[in-house]
Design a protein around this motif. Structure first.
Motif, PDB file in Angstrom:
ATOM      1  N   TYR A 281     -21.136 -21.082  16.436  1.00 15.53           N
ATOM      2  CA  TYR A 281     -20.648 -22.403  16.840  1.00 15.53           C
ATOM      3  C   TYR A 281     -20.702 -23.376  15.656  1.00 15.53           C
ATOM      4  O   TYR A 281     -19.770 -24.159  15.428  1.00 15.53           O
ATOM      5  CB  TYR A 281     -21.495 -22.959  17.983  1.00 15.53           C
ATOM      6  N   ALA A 282     -21.814 -23.350  14.917  1.00 16.60           N
ATOM      7  CA  ALA A 282     -21.947 -24.236  13.757  1.00 16.60           C
ATOM      8  C   ALA A 282     -20.897 -23.902  12.704  1.00 16.60           C
ATOM      9  O   ALA A 282     -20.321 -24.798  12.068  1.00 16.60           O
ATOM     10  CB  ALA A 282     -23.353 -24.106  13.173  1.00 16.60           C
ATOM     11  N   PHE A 283     -20.639 -22.615  12.522  1.00 17.02           N
ATOM     12  CA  PHE A 283     -19.651 -22.153  11.542  1.00 17.02           C
ATOM     13  C   PHE A 283     -18.257 -22.673  11.902  1.00 17.02           C
ATOM     14  O   PHE A 283     -17.515 -23.160  11.037  1.00 17.02           O
ATOM     15  CB  PHE A 283     -19.679 -20.620  11.517  1.00 17.02           C
ATOM     16  N   ILE A 284     -17.905 -22.617  13.179  1.00 14.02           N
ATOM     17  CA  ILE A 284     -16.595 -23.116  13.613  1.00 14.02           C
ATOM     18  C   ILE A 284     -16.501 -24.625  13.379  1.00 14.02           C
ATOM     19  O   ILE A 284     -15.463 -25.137  12.940  1.00 14.02           O
ATOM     20  CB  ILE A 284     -16.350 -22.756  15.094  1.00 14.02           C
ATOM     21  N   VAL A 348     -20.079 -14.727  25.472  1.00  9.66           N
ATOM     22  CA  VAL A 348     -19.951 -15.824  24.501  1.00  9.66           C
ATOM     23  C   VAL A 348     -19.770 -15.262  23.095  1.00  9.66           C
ATOM     24  O   VAL A 348     -18.928 -15.741  22.319  1.00  9.66           O
ATOM     25  CB  VAL A 348     -21.186 -16.753  24.566  1.00  9.66           C
ATOM     26  N   HIS A 349     -20.543 -14.232  22.750  1.00  9.61           N
ATOM     27  CA  HIS A 349     -20.405 -13.614  21.424  1.00  9.61           C
ATOM     28  C   HIS A 349     -18.983 -13.091  21.213  1.00  9.61           C
ATOM     29  O   HIS A 349     -18.384 -13.298  20.150  1.00  9.61           O
ATOM     30  CB  HIS A 349     -21.409 -12.464  21.272  1.00  9.61           C
ATOM     31  N   ILE A 350     -18.451 -12.428  22.226  1.00 12.43           N
ATOM     32  CA  ILE A 350     -17.089 -11.893  22.117  1.00 12.43           C
ATOM     33  C   ILE A 350     -16.088 -13.029  21.924  1.00 12.43           C
ATOM     34  O   ILE A 350     -15.205 -12.969  21.058  1.00 12.43           O
ATOM     35  CB  ILE A 350     -16.739 -11.061  23.369  1.00 12.43           C
ATOM     36  N   THR A 351     -16.227 -14.090  22.720  1.00 11.01           N
ATOM     37  CA  THR A 351     -15.287 -15.216  22.647  1.00 11.01           C
ATOM     38  C   THR A 351     -15.333 -15.890  21.280  1.00 11.01           C
ATOM     39  O   THR A 351     -14.288 -16.214  20.695  1.00 11.01           O
ATOM     40  CB  THR A 351     -15.604 -16.237  23.754  1.00 11.01           C
ATOM     41  N   LEU A 352     -16.531 -16.111  20.754  1.00 11.53           N
ATOM     42  CA  LEU A 352     -16.662 -16.758  19.446  1.00 11.53           C
ATOM     43  C   LEU A 352     -16.075 -15.885  18.339  1.00 11.53           C
ATOM     44  O   LEU A 352     -15.404 -16.387  17.423  1.00 11.53           O
ATOM     45  CB  LEU A 352     -18.132 -17.061  19.164  1.00 11.53           C
ATOM     46  N   LEU A 353     -16.311 -14.596  18.416  1.00 17.48           N
ATOM     47  CA  LEU A 353     -15.755 -13.686  17.408  1.00 17.48           C
ATOM     48  C   LEU A 353     -14.234 -13.616  17.518  1.00 17.48           C
ATOM     49  O   LEU A 353     -13.531 -13.524  16.500  1.00 17.48           O
ATOM     50  CB  LEU A 353     -16.381 -12.297  17.567  1.00 17.48           C
ATOM     51  N   GLN A 354     -13.713 -13.676  18.736  1.00 14.69           N
ATOM     52  CA  GLN A 354     -12.256 -13.733  18.914  1.00 14.69           C
ATOM     53  C   GLN A 354     -11.684 -14.995  18.275  1.00 14.69           C
ATOM     54  O   GLN A 354     -10.625 -14.959  17.627  1.00 14.69           O
ATOM     55  CB  GLN A 354     -11.911 -13.709  20.407  1.00 14.69           C
ATOM     56  N   LEU A 356     -12.953 -16.728  15.780  1.00 14.57           N
ATOM     57  CA  LEU A 356     -13.013 -16.602  14.318  1.00 14.57           C
ATOM     58  C   LEU A 356     -11.962 -15.612  13.810  1.00 14.57           C
ATOM     59  O   LEU A 356     -11.370 -15.814  12.743  1.00 14.57           O
ATOM     60  CB  LEU A 356     -14.417 -16.174  13.896  1.00 14.57           C
ATOM     61  N   ARG A 357     -11.730 -14.569  14.568  1.00 17.48           N
ATOM     62  CA  ARG A 357     -10.659 -13.626  14.198  1.00 17.48           C
ATOM     63  C   ARG A 357      -9.327 -14.351  14.094  1.00 17.48           C
ATOM     64  O   ARG A 357      -8.561 -14.146  13.146  1.00 17.48           O
ATOM     65  CB  ARG A 357     -10.581 -12.516  15.251  1.00 17.48           C
ATOM     66  N   GLN A 358      -9.057 -15.223  15.056  1.00 18.52           N
ATOM     67  CA  GLN A 358      -7.788 -15.957  15.069  1.00 18.52           C
ATOM     68  C   GLN A 358      -7.721 -16.975  13.936  1.00 18.52           C
ATOM     69  O   GLN A 358      -6.676 -17.154  13.301  1.00 18.52           O
ATOM     70  CB  GLN A 358      -7.627 -16.661  16.426  1.00 18.52           C
ATOM     71  N   ILE A 359      -8.843 -17.655  13.666  1.00 19.94           N
ATOM     72  CA  ILE A 359      -8.875 -18.670  12.604  1.00 19.94           C
ATOM     73  C   ILE A 359      -8.506 -18.066  11.255  1.00 19.94           C
ATOM     74  O   ILE A 359      -7.754 -18.654  10.471  1.00 19.94           O
ATOM     75  CB  ILE A 359     -10.273 -19.328  12.543  1.00 19.94           C
ATOM     76  N   PHE A 360      -9.027 -16.864  10.973  1.00 18.72           N
ATOM     77  CA  PHE A 360      -8.825 -16.257   9.653  1.00 18.72           C
ATOM     78  C   PHE A 360      -7.613 -15.320   9.608  1.00 18.72           C
ATOM     79  O   PHE A 360      -7.332 -14.742   8.553  1.00 18.72           O
ATOM     80  CB  PHE A 360     -10.083 -15.488   9.236  1.00 18.72           C
ATOM     81  N   LYS A 361      -6.903 -15.205  10.709  1.00 22.41           N
ATOM     82  CA  LYS A 361      -5.813 -14.224  10.790  1.00 22.41           C
ATOM     83  C   LYS A 361      -4.745 -14.451   9.723  1.00 22.41           C
ATOM     84  O   LYS A 361      -4.229 -13.503   9.117  1.00 22.41           O
ATOM     85  CB  LYS A 361      -5.186 -14.273  12.187  1.00 22.41           C
ATOM     86  N   VAL A 367     -11.332 -10.726   6.427  1.00 22.18           N
ATOM     87  CA  VAL A 367     -12.357 -11.408   7.225  1.00 22.18           C
ATOM     88  C   VAL A 367     -11.982 -11.358   8.703  1.00 22.18           C
ATOM     89  O   VAL A 367     -12.835 -11.126   9.571  1.00 22.18           O
ATOM     90  CB  VAL A 367     -12.536 -12.865   6.748  1.00 22.18           C
ATOM     91  N   SER A 368     -10.694 -11.549   8.984  1.00 17.60           N
ATOM     92  CA  SER A 368     -10.228 -11.443  10.367  1.00 17.60           C
ATOM     93  C   SER A 368     -10.516 -10.051  10.927  1.00 17.60           C
ATOM     94  O   SER A 368     -10.930  -9.903  12.084  1.00 17.60           O
ATOM     95  CB  SER A 368      -8.730 -11.746  10.436  1.00 17.60           C
ATOM     96  N   GLN A 369     -10.338  -9.040  10.102  1.00 20.05           N
ATOM     97  CA  GLN A 369     -10.609  -7.661  10.518  1.00 20.05           C
ATOM     98  C   GLN A 369     -12.094  -7.437  10.788  1.00 20.05           C
ATOM     99  O   GLN A 369     -12.463  -6.677  11.687  1.00 20.05           O
ATOM    100  CB  GLN A 369     -10.124  -6.685   9.441  1.00 20.05           C
ATOM    101  N   LEU A 370     -12.938  -8.102   9.999  1.00 22.29           N
ATOM    102  CA  LEU A 370     -14.382  -8.012  10.233  1.00 22.29           C
ATOM    103  C   LEU A 370     -14.717  -8.475  11.646  1.00 22.29           C
ATOM    104  O   LEU A 370     -15.435  -7.783  12.387  1.00 22.29           O
ATOM    105  CB  LEU A 370     -15.128  -8.876   9.211  1.00 22.29           C
ATOM    106  N   PHE A 371     -14.194  -9.637  12.019  1.00 22.63           N
ATOM    107  CA  PHE A 371     -14.489 -10.163  13.351  1.00 22.63           C
ATOM    108  C   PHE A 371     -13.829  -9.314  14.433  1.00 22.63           C
ATOM    109  O   PHE A 371     -14.407  -9.107  15.509  1.00 22.63           O
ATOM    110  CB  PHE A 371     -14.049 -11.625  13.444  1.00 22.63           C
TER     111      PHE A 371
END
Length: 383
Positions: A281-284, A348-354, A356-361, A367-371
């Motif tokens: 959350y802080a990272f976002i 929540v973990h899944i949603t946050l990682l999703q 971040l995946r979209q942000i870096f896509k 990085v998107s692939q990592l998430f």
């Protein structure tokens, strides 16, 4: 704004919860901006009769959906506003005076502090608390009455305007954040004393500055700034992010190397909980702030956190439950029992990682692939 009873039964104002409250209502505003409003009912002013303690009853002419009982009004001192629901035979009373009536199974009294008091509320929540059951009439006729002295009044009573309800909630949260930020550190300090679990020798700092609170508040204020372009709001965003990059108020280091944004920073700078959702959350919030107001040092911190996540995310895969996530890494840093994420936190973990995946896509495919890898892995545990 909401008060939290978490860790303190008499309630306290918790910055994380207030920021989440504001973000939730912002999201609802965005989702509902293109939807047509249901019927809206307005009463300019309701007052008691001159020779009577109460007004006559004012009836809403149509049967309304209880899911549309968003109310907004301003009430004077020493007044009580009564809503009677015919089909359900219940009464809600919103009062700025001492009410001598006792609550019953069909009557709930909501006391309001301060006057005149502006009220922005969703009555369905109060109705559900009163009824304590899910099976009740979802449509109802409503009549309204005010009681008090000759100076009492309820002004601009509006029923059914969800947009107004969400706007007021959004601005209430942002107003609290702007008024309660520590101008020197940028923190919204939390003054609730906490130990970590059964570890009485590990204390959260007193007061403590949560990276999650700072990030979510920054995300909310970014949205406020998009509406206002007010430089004071931009400065508040910069202050909010300051504890994430300029000091160890909110940071810990995994293996003394990888920086982490701590939801619950401990007194000991050599120990950390490494709560997963708090850091994400802080990272976002950090990304939101840097997208609006690019700063090289924020970009550097974002890259450092990406490196940390690349190295640390594998530790959040449960060693005994296939592809399930852990809430934190206290079993490593404090030799505690493994802190398995609850079902809700796993989601929540899944949603946050999703997210971040979209942000870096579009900007960083690797990085998107990592998430995406951890989204797929954690999702497989619930399929």
């Amino acid at each position: 704004i909401p008060a939290s009873s978490q860790w303190q039964p008499d309630g306290h104002l918790y910055p994380i919860q207030i920021a989440q409250y504001g973000l939730s209502h912002w999201s609802r505003l965005e989702l509902n901006s293109k939807n047509q409003q249901n019927k809206i009912y307005k009463f300019e002013r309701i007052q008691p009769k001159e020779n009577n303690h109460c007004s006559s009853w004012h009836t809403v002419k149509d049967e309304i959906f209880l899911s549309n009982t968003y109310i907004h009004f301003t009430i004077s001192s020493n007044s009580s506003l009564h809503f009677h629901f015919f089909n359900n035979n219940i009464e809600l009373i919103y009062s700025t005076k001492t009410v001598h009536d006792l609550e019953t199974s069909t009557k709930k009294i909501i006391l309001l502090k301060g006057s005149p008091r502006q009220v922005n509320r969703y009555m369905l929540v109060d109705i559900e608390k009163l009824m304590r059951k899910t099976l009740f009439f979802r449509r109802d006729f409503v009549k309204i009455q005010i009681c008090g002295d000759t100076q009492s009044s309820a002004d601009q009573l509006i029923i059914g305007n969800q947009t107004l309800y969400d706007q007021q909630a959004f601005y209430s949260a942002t107003r609290w954040l702007l008024n309660n930020q520590d101008l020197q550190t940028g923190c919204w300090f939390i003054h609730v004393q906490r130990n970590y679990g059964h570890h009485t020798h590990y204390h959260v700092r007193d007061p403590w500055c949560s990276a999650m609170a700072q990030g979510q508040a920054a995300s909310l204020l970014v949205r406020l700034y998009s509406l206002t372009n007010n430089n004071e709001h931009l400065l508040a965003i910069r202050r909010a992010i300051q504890p994430l990059w300029s000091s160890n108020l909110t940071r810990a280091y995994f293996n003394n190397r990888f920086v982490w944004l701590e939801e619950y920073p401990l007194e000991s700078t050599t120990k950390g909980l490494f709560v997963l959702n708090g850091c994400l959350y802080a990272f976002i919030g950090l990304i939101d702030a840097n997208t609006l107001d690019y700063q090289p040092y924020l970009s550097e911190l974002i890259n450092q956190i990406i490196i940390s996540l690349q190295h640390i995310l594998p530790y959040y895969v449960h060693p005994n439950i296939s592809n399930w996530s852990l809430y934190d890494l206290s079993h490593i840093t404090m030799k505690s029992k493994i802190n398995t994420a609850s079902y809700s936190y796993h989601l929540v973990h899944i949603t946050l990682l999703q997210c971040l995946r979209q942000i870096f896509k579009k900007t960083n495919h690797s990085v998107s692939q990592l998430f995406d890898f951890y989204v797929q892995r954690f999702t497989s545990a619930i399929l």
